[in-house]
Design a protein around this motif. Sequence first.
Motif, short mmCIF file in Angstrom:
data_model
loop_
_atom_site.label_atom_id
_atom_site.label_comp_id
_atom_site.label_asym_id
_atom_site.label_seq_id
_atom_site.Cartn_x
_atom_site.Cartn_y
_atom_site.Cartn_z
N LEU A 29 0.79 -1.18 -0.14
CA LEU A 29 -0.17 -0.08 0.15
C LEU A 29 0.91 1.37 0.18
CD1 LEU A 29 -2.94 0.86 0.08
CD2 LEU A 29 -2.63 0.97 2.65
N ILE A 30 2.08 1.13 0.69
CA ILE A 30 2.94 2.44 0.63
C ILE A 30 3.41 2.79 -0.75
CG2 ILE A 30 5.29 3.11 1.21
CD1 ILE A 30 4.81 1.71 4.18
N TYR A 31 3.54 1.65 -1.54
CA TYR A 31 4.00 2.11 -2.98
C TYR A 31 2.92 2.86 -3.43
CZ TYR A 31 4.62 0.96 -8.01
OH TYR A 31 5.02 1.22 -9.20
N TYR A 32 1.83 2.38 -3.59
CA TYR A 32 0.55 3.34 -4.21
C TYR A 32 0.36 4.46 -3.29
CZ TYR A 32 -0.36 -0.72 -7.20
OH TYR A 32 -0.34 -1.86 -8.12
N LEU A 33 0.59 4.71 -2.23
CA LEU A 33 0.36 5.99 -1.25
C LEU A 33 1.35 6.93 -1.76
CD1 LEU A 33 -1.48 7.01 0.90
CD2 LEU A 33 0.26 6.23 2.50
N GLU A 34 2.46 6.45 -2.34
CA GLU A 34 3.45 7.35 -2.62
C GLU A 34 3.02 8.14 -3.99
OE1 GLU A 34 6.94 5.08 -2.81
OE2 GLU A 34 7.60 5.33 -0.70
N LYS A 35 2.32 7.50 -4.68
CA LYS A 35 1.84 8.00 -6.21
C LYS A 35 0.47 8.62 -6.01
CE LYS A 35 4.80 4.70 -8.48
NZ LYS A 35 5.92 5.69 -8.53
N VAL A 36 0.07 8.69 -4.78
CA VAL A 36 -1.35 9.17 -4.61
C VAL A 36 -1.46 10.63 -5.38
CG1 VAL A 36 -3.01 10.25 -3.22
CG2 VAL A 36 -2.36 7.77 -2.97
N ASN A 37 -2.38 10.89 -6.22
CA ASN A 37 -2.64 12.42 -6.60
C ASN A 37 -4.06 12.58 -7.10
OD1 ASN A 37 -2.26 14.96 -7.93
ND2 ASN A 37 -0.76 14.36 -9.21
N PHE A 38 -4.84 13.27 -6.07
CA PHE A 38 -6.08 13.51 -6.52
C PHE A 38 -6.48 15.00 -5.95
CE2 PHE A 38 -6.04 11.95 -2.23
CZ PHE A 38 -6.78 12.73 -1.46
N THR A 39 -7.84 15.63 -6.27
CA THR A 39 -8.07 16.51 -5.88
C THR A 39 -9.55 16.61 -5.05
OG1 THR A 39 -7.43 17.70 -7.94
CG2 THR A 39 -8.77 18.96 -6.98
N THR A 40 -9.44 17.58 -3.86
CA THR A 40 -10.49 17.31 -2.91
C THR A 40 -11.66 18.23 -3.48
OG1 THR A 40 -10.11 19.42 -1.98
CG2 THR A 40 -9.22 17.17 -1.17
N ALA A 41 -12.83 18.00 -2.78
CA ALA A 41 -13.85 18.89 -3.55
C ALA A 41 -13.78 20.46 -3.29
CB ALA A 41 -15.44 18.27 -2.93
N PHE A 42 -12.91 20.71 -2.45
CA PHE A 42 -12.65 21.96 -2.04
C PHE A 42 -11.58 22.72 -3.16
CE2 PHE A 42 -10.70 25.36 0.85
CZ PHE A 42 -11.93 26.10 0.77
N GLY A 43 -11.24 21.86 -3.88
CA GLY A 43 -10.20 22.36 -5.11
C GLY A 43 -8.69 22.23 -4.74
#
Length: 809
Positions: free
Chosen positions: A390-404
Amino acid sequence: MCCCLTVILYVSFDPLGFRHAMTMAFAIEEINKHSSLLPNVTLGYSLYDNCATLGIGVSAALSLASGQEEQGVLQLNCSGAPPVLGIVGDSFSTFSIATSTVLGLFKLPIVSYFATCSCLSDRRRFPSFFRTIPSDAFQVRAIIQILKYFGWTWTGLLVSDDDYGLYAARTFQSDLSQSSVACLAYLEILPWGNNPNEYKRIVDVMTQSSARVVILFAPQTHIVQLMEEVVKKNLRGLQWIASEAWTLAAVLQTPHLMPYLGGSLGIAIRRGEIPGLKDFILQIRPDLHPNTYGNSVVRQVWEYTFHCKFAPLPPGFLEAGGALCTGQEELESMKIEFLDVSNLRPEYNIYKAVYALAHALHDLLQCKLGRGPFEGHSCATLEKLEPWQLIYYLEKVNFTTAFGDQVSFDANGDALPIYDIMNWLWLPDGRIKVESVGVVRKSTSESEELILNQEKIFWNFESKQPPRSVCSESCIPGTRMARKKGQPVCCFDCIPCSEGNISNRTDSTECTSCPEDFWSNRQRDHCVPKETEFLSYHDPLGMCLTFASFLGTLICAIVLGIFIYYRSTPMVRANNSELSFLILLSLKLCFLCSLLFIGQPRLWTCKLRHAAFGISFVLCVSCILVKTMVVLAVFKASKPGGGASLKWFGAVQQRETVLALTCIQAAICTSWIVSASPSPHKNTHYHNDRIVYECVVGSTIGFAVLLGYIGLLAVLSFLLAFLARNLPDNFNEAKLITFSMLIFCAVWVAFVPAYVNSPGKYADAVEVFAILASSFGLLVSLFGPKCYIILLRPERNTKKAIMNRDTTH
């Protein structure tokens, strides 16, 4: 498919802690209802209270990592033992260091929402640590940006005696030394516990310091004790800069402290909006959800909010005026702190942390067989999921919140940093308000971008303007900073730039030299073209010499006119009129050639001036020499047997002799110009601030030969005339020649040392003066007596008077 992701959050029971817990629960419930994020996967969670004790927190983390944790009550029924895939927490940096050290051994990801210590960015020590709050390293750089914005170069720093404060102090010292933006007037460590003597000493240091800006990096518990001593000392007039740990501390926002803390600028966690959170909290009821969120926690919140007790009641509780909780009370009607969702800051980080774990798990489950990132291109499976996967994928997380806001982690596990800048307002009606006045974030260029609305900032000073906080006032252009020995770089003296050097900006560390043809102005802040110096027609000296040159030329023309008009008179005829005319013409050229030495030197004037001067004077002196030789020949011819000598001094021989002697000088000048031509030169050695235009002679030998040849002819003429000085009076021109040559030689003998020791335009002036003086000497000595006789004693301008002067006497 139903599985559980267990997330841990450390809280202690207080209204804000409960809101933190509810935020995490709300985020998980929202994810579970999401149609595209983790479909067919249900997340669960467990809540742990670390009781603000390091041992309890580490123990809980160790039990989670080892799989020995207590089974939590799940909101939804899930089959199987749900694995602990990630932890959200802890809020304290010191606790996070200890917990991450343990969890790092198990490679279990932990995402903190409040631990800011920059030490946690060390990936070797904490390989599984992530956080959604910027590190103190960025917070330090953000504060440095504020210092730079307002020009505060002299500041005090107070830190707490823990990892949070000590690492911040270390980062401050390192970053300030590298950036040279500001210096620390003092660095003091606030002690733990009740230590009034130490706090008194620290306040004394602040009082004695000239720094008007104080940076305070400590939890609010330290600030309360510090401010007690500040109030006792009545220490006002300071501009406080708060770290995120106490920027929004309500316990400090009191009328009692606002005279001291009003106008403070602080770093605050980015504010966010979480729609639906308040409604989610309001639906929590102990009677409707007896086993949800830890019933004991909900009961405690209920008792705290409504000041009542659930059964069983303590003995005598009702008799003492206590109320019984029914669970039917209306939570929405209460004005309680955890229901205020208008200013969500740590909660927003919790929200992002939960979503980061969810997105990482979602990406993990989207892996295609044979295209995975692990050994043999394998993928992780939910049944055999290991936390390190899971750490491998956590390092590559990239998303935008509803607040922008974008959420991602860098190589150190730090989130994309952004902070709000807050200002403590003390309103005229006595109300206290903490308002956002700007934002600081990391820009695409990896530098900090600070945006401030300065018009909104409240300054707690009479001037209503930002204070001055400097060790030394800025050095104005034209000066440079010279550091004071043994003091920080912000303490310096302002030293004026030396001549020829400038500094054109404030606080320049060095002065720069002007280009060759430029010089510093009086203020030493700009380079201006150097003044040019040469013997000009416009300065008084040049005007006088020019006037003398034209006067001599005019006199020569007048004398020449007189001689031409009276050319048939005995006085003119008896003195070899042809040579006299030639001498007058050459003297006229001598006067005019002096004009070539006046004005800005150019290539043609440099080449022509000495040649014209040399040839003109040789023509004049050679005529005088020939005239002297003729006088001697005539006297010798008057004696018996001497008539044969006159055949060597006829008119043709005289012309040829003059031409030959002049041609020799012309050859010298030609050789000089061809071999080493004189040329204009910008001389900067005489004066640093001026350019002296002069003609360099090119060849000193050529110049010496030219002068030497003139001197040789002049000395020879003088000697011959001196030998003929006692001839009969009717041949008295030898006396005039003797006197004229004596003047000529005296002028040029004096010229040599004067010329050598005269700089710049004065050397040209000396040479022009020598030319004019010698020319006037020759003109007056040779032609003055003759003009006197011709014009004023016409009775003596007869053949009889000239031939029989001895008899008349």
